[in-house]
Design an enzyme around this catalytic site. Structure first.
Site, PDB file in Angstrom:
ATOM      1  N   ASP A   1      11.805  34.497   4.448  1.00 42.83           N
ATOM      2  CA  ASP A   1      10.811  33.627   3.613  1.00 42.83           C
ATOM      3  C   ASP A   1       9.366  34.035   3.775  1.00 42.83           C
ATOM      4  OD1 ASP A   1      12.796  31.886   2.874  1.00 42.83           O
ATOM      5  OD2 ASP A   1      12.291  30.408   4.152  1.00 42.83           O
TER       6      ASP A   1
ATOM      7  N   PRO B   1       5.281  19.138  10.201  1.00 45.34           N
ATOM      8  CA  PRO B   1       6.330  18.897  11.171  1.00 45.34           C
ATOM      9  C   PRO B   1       7.347  20.271  11.238  1.00 45.34           C
ATOM     10  CG  PRO B   1       6.694  17.809   9.300  1.00 45.34           C
ATOM     11  CD  PRO B   1       5.387  18.048   9.284  1.00 45.34           C
TER      12      PRO B   1
ATOM     13  N   LYS C   1       5.492  25.265   2.001  1.00 44.44           N
ATOM     14  CA  LYS C   1       6.258  25.720   1.230  1.00 44.44           C
ATOM     15  C   LYS C   1       7.331  24.798   0.473  1.00 44.44           C
ATOM     16  CE  LYS C   1       9.918  28.385   2.068  1.00 44.44           C
ATOM     17  NZ  LYS C   1      11.062  27.667   1.626  1.00 44.44           N
TER      18      LYS C   1
ATOM     19  N   GLY D   1       9.036  25.573   5.429  1.00 42.50           N
ATOM     20  CA  GLY D   1       8.599  26.915   5.797  1.00 42.50           C
ATOM     21  C   GLY D   1       7.384  27.070   6.676  1.00 42.50           C
ATOM     22  N   GLY D   2       7.218  26.078   7.696  1.00 43.83           N
ATOM     23  CA  GLY D   2       6.064  26.035   8.439  1.00 43.83           C
ATOM     24  C   GLY D   2       6.084  27.458   9.241  1.00 43.83           C
ATOM     25  N   GLY D   3       7.159  27.702   9.816  1.00 42.25           N
ATOM     26  CA  GLY D   3       7.029  29.202  10.804  1.00 42.25           C
ATOM     27  C   GLY D   3       6.895  30.340  10.095  1.00 42.25           C
TER      28      GLY D   3
END
Length: 306
Positions: A151, A109, A19, A115-117
């Site tokens: 998010d 990373p 994101k 917004g990875g999680g």
């Protein structure tokens, strides 16, 4: 609400896209301490991947280049999403659900402003909703996602949008093009609370209106009139962010900026081939950095070419 059916797919693979906050204005602060934001957000074709299949018992594993940065315990957002979806179903349907094994391929990373999680949690909700046949609609999934993080609902949408409030107000953007992008993280992490704590101003103006026709040139010109209000504070904490933006500029980026609270930065390029050459050049000079050439997801109905 529909009763869950036995799973019809032997396995489901779901993209959890990065994101990107192309612009992010801090416009206020609520009484509970949460900051009010306005942000133009896009999602990319590069991201984590979630692999889900029925199993004799629940299981969860993480692999991929950034697997060692994540804990696979019960607090992981993927597992929290799995349990939240289960609990949202009525008891008869819940009892009929098959156990699942989930493998998270962690390509992004961690704690890097992309917004990875949240995207992982959204991918878990989408994939399990499909595999379990629970048939929850977009609104129901968004309500579950909101309980996991502000998010997550926008990550469920995974299309160009303007986010407002604390991120829970999502306004899709029509006729948004595919973008050619390079993502760069200079191998540093930034704690989001520390960035917000260093803000000197929390009452910025709203985003300007988007151009009527959006293409590379009009978007670049529009971005020049906007900000990421978190970037100055993040650069104080991690000066390497400035080095990453300088590397993007030197590689020919038409516009470079940090995403979210950092430390991942993006460069906007006119074509995908130019972006790929830029990524190769940056990677050659900075082999320890995360560097990825990718494309942004366009609005539905807009051409995929970039």
């Amino acid at each position: 609400m529909d009763i869950a059916l036995p799973p019809t797919d032997p396995a489901v693979t779901e993209l959890a896209p990065a994101k990107l906050n192309l612009a992010l204005h801090v416009t206020g602060r609520r009484a509970d301490g949460f900051h009010l934001l306005e942000s133009l957000v896009v999602f990319t074709r590069f991201g984590d991947r979630l692999h889900v299949e029925p199993a004799a018992e629940d299981g969860f594993a993480i692999d991929g280049p950034f697997a060692d940065q994540l804990d696979a315990g019960a607090d992981n957002l993927v597992l929290r999403a799995r349990e939240a979806l289960r609990q949202a179903l009525p008891e008869p349907a819940r009892q009929a659900l098959a156990p699942v094994t989930i493998r998270l391929e962690k390509n992004l990373p961690v704690a890097s402003g992309i917004g990875g999680g949240s995207s992982d949690a959204a991918a878990a909700l989408r994939s399990l909703n499909r595999l379990w046949g629970s048939k929850l609609d977009d609104r129901a999934l968004a309500d579950i996602g909101a309980g996991l993080g502000a998010d997550v609902p926008m990550c469920l949408t995974a299309r160009p949008l303007v986010a407002k409030g604390i991120g829970e107000i999502v306004e899709p953007v029509a006729d948004f093009p595919t973008l050619a992008l390079v993502l760069v993280n200079p191998d540093v992490a930034v704690a989001t609370p520390e960035v917000f704590a260093r803000l000197t101003r929390r009452d910025g103006e709203s985003l300007p209106p988007l151009p009527g026709a959006i293409d590379f040139h009009s978007l670049r010109n529009w971005l020049e009139t906007t900000r990421n209000d978190l970037e100055p504070a993040a650069r104080e904490i991690q000066p390497a962010i400035g080095h990453a933006i300088a590397a993007l500029d030197k590689a020919g980026s038409g516009f470079s900026r940090m995403s979210g609270s950092g430390a991942t930065c993006f460069g906007l390029f006119e074509t995908g081939n130019v972006a790929k050459r830029a990524a190769l050049a940056i990677r050659a000079k900075h082999p320890g950095w995360f560097v990825a050439a990718t494309r942004g997801m366009p609005s539905p109905g807009r051409s995929e070419e970039a």
